[in-house]
Motif scaffolding. Structure first.
Motif, PDB file in Angstrom:
ATOM      1  N   ASP A  93       5.082   9.925  -7.184  1.00  0.00           N
ATOM      2  CA  ASP A  93       6.056   9.977  -8.280  1.00  0.00           C
ATOM      3  C   ASP A  93       5.410  10.347  -9.610  1.00  0.00           C
ATOM      4  N   GLN A  94       4.117  10.058  -9.757  1.00  0.00           N
ATOM      5  CA  GLN A  94       3.389  10.393 -10.983  1.00  0.00           C
ATOM      6  C   GLN A  94       2.927  11.846 -10.993  1.00  0.00           C
ATOM      7  N   GLY A  95       3.196  12.561  -9.895  1.00  0.00           N
ATOM      8  CA  GLY A  95       2.832  13.971  -9.834  1.00  0.00           C
ATOM      9  C   GLY A  95       1.518  14.267  -9.138  1.00  0.00           C
ATOM     10  N   VAL A  96       0.890  13.263  -8.547  1.00  0.00           N
ATOM     11  CA  VAL A  96      -0.356  13.492  -7.814  1.00  0.00           C
ATOM     12  C   VAL A  96      -0.005  14.167  -6.487  1.00  0.00           C
ATOM     13  N   GLU A  97      -0.680  15.259  -6.184  1.00  0.00           N
ATOM     14  CA  GLU A  97      -0.427  15.977  -4.933  1.00  0.00           C
ATOM     15  C   GLU A  97      -0.908  15.139  -3.744  1.00  0.00           C
ATOM     16  N   ALA A  98      -0.114  15.121  -2.678  1.00  0.00           N
ATOM     17  CA  ALA A  98      -0.448  14.321  -1.497  1.00  0.00           C
ATOM     18  C   ALA A  98      -1.824  14.680  -0.941  1.00  0.00           C
ATOM     19  N   GLY A  99      -2.205  15.936  -1.001  1.00  0.00           N
ATOM     20  CA  GLY A  99      -3.494  16.372  -0.487  1.00  0.00           C
ATOM     21  C   GLY A  99      -4.685  15.899  -1.302  1.00  0.00           C
ATOM     22  N   ALA A 122      -8.243  -5.434   4.160  1.00  0.00           N
ATOM     23  CA  ALA A 122      -7.546  -4.662   3.144  1.00  0.00           C
ATOM     24  C   ALA A 122      -6.331  -3.974   3.736  1.00  0.00           C
ATOM     25  N   ALA A 123      -5.223  -4.031   3.033  1.00  0.00           N
ATOM     26  CA  ALA A 123      -4.031  -3.303   3.479  1.00  0.00           C
ATOM     27  C   ALA A 123      -4.254  -1.813   3.291  1.00  0.00           C
ATOM     28  N   GLY A 124      -5.044  -1.455   2.319  1.00  0.00           N
ATOM     29  CA  GLY A 124      -5.337  -0.061   2.045  1.00  0.00           C
ATOM     30  C   GLY A 124      -5.633   0.112   0.578  1.00  0.00           C
ATOM     31  N   SER A 125      -6.668   0.797   0.267  1.00  0.00           N
ATOM     32  CA  SER A 125      -6.985   1.141  -1.108  1.00  0.00           C
ATOM     33  C   SER A 125      -6.641   2.606  -1.277  1.00  0.00           C
ATOM     34  N   VAL A 126      -5.794   2.877  -2.227  1.00  0.00           N
ATOM     35  CA  VAL A 126      -5.358   4.247  -2.452  1.00  0.00           C
ATOM     36  C   VAL A 126      -6.231   4.857  -3.527  1.00  0.00           C
ATOM     37  N   ALA A 170       0.834  -1.203   0.000  1.00  0.00           N
ATOM     38  CA  ALA A 170       0.000   0.000   0.000  1.00  0.00           C
ATOM     39  C   ALA A 170       0.872   1.258   0.000  1.00  0.00           C
ATOM     40  N   ALA A 171       1.953   1.244   0.785  1.00  0.00           N
ATOM     41  CA  ALA A 171       2.863   2.398   0.825  1.00  0.00           C
ATOM     42  C   ALA A 171       3.553   2.582  -0.523  1.00  0.00           C
ATOM     43  N   ALA A 172       3.899   1.485  -1.186  1.00  0.00           N
ATOM     44  CA  ALA A 172       4.528   1.580  -2.506  1.00  0.00           C
ATOM     45  C   ALA A 172       3.561   2.203  -3.514  1.00  0.00           C
ATOM     46  N   ALA A 173       2.280   1.856  -3.420  1.00  0.00           N
ATOM     47  CA  ALA A 173       1.284   2.451  -4.311  1.00  0.00           C
ATOM     48  C   ALA A 173       1.156   3.956  -4.052  1.00  0.00           C
ATOM     49  N   TYR A 174       1.180   4.356  -2.788  1.00  0.00           N
ATOM     50  CA  TYR A 174       1.113   5.772  -2.421  1.00  0.00           C
ATOM     51  C   TYR A 174       2.323   6.517  -2.985  1.00  0.00           C
ATOM     52  N   ARG A 175       3.511   5.945  -2.802  1.00  0.00           N
ATOM     53  CA  ARG A 175       4.725   6.585  -3.326  1.00  0.00           C
ATOM     54  C   ARG A 175       4.672   6.675  -4.853  1.00  0.00           C
ATOM     55  N   TRP A 176       4.111   5.637  -5.510  1.00  0.00           N
ATOM     56  CA  TRP A 176       3.992   5.661  -6.963  1.00  0.00           C
ATOM     57  C   TRP A 176       3.118   6.826  -7.410  1.00  0.00           C
ATOM     58  N   LEU A 177       1.993   7.037  -6.725  1.00  0.00           N
ATOM     59  CA  LEU A 177       1.127   8.166  -7.068  1.00  0.00           C
ATOM     60  C   LEU A 177       1.870   9.490  -6.921  1.00  0.00           C
TER      61      LEU A 177
END
Length: 58
Positions: free
Chosen positions: A37-43, A53-57, A28-35
């Motif tokens: 890296d793609q330029g999606v703002e954390a907010g 579920a481990a987490g749905s991003v 789940a953390a890797a998916a968050y970091r990928w987003l």
């Protein structure tokens, strides 16, 4: 009522018992970091999950 525009990323994380904790959280953390890296703002990222579920991003 207004309209909402959203996208979802469904994470295919590793399952137990083959992969023990914290493998699912790592996925789940890797998916968050990928987003990020793609330029999606954390907010603009929401993380949801349930008991199984481990987490749905989103």
């Amino acid at each position: 009522m207004g309209t909402v525009s959203a996208r979802a990323l469904i994470v295919d994380y590793r399952l137990t018992p083959e992969h023990q904790h914290p493998a699912q959280l790592d996925d789940a953390a890797a998916a968050y970091r990928w987003l990020l890296d793609q330029g999606v703002e954390a907010g603009r990222i929401a993380v949801t999950g349930g008991r199984r579920a481990a987490g749905s991003v989103c």
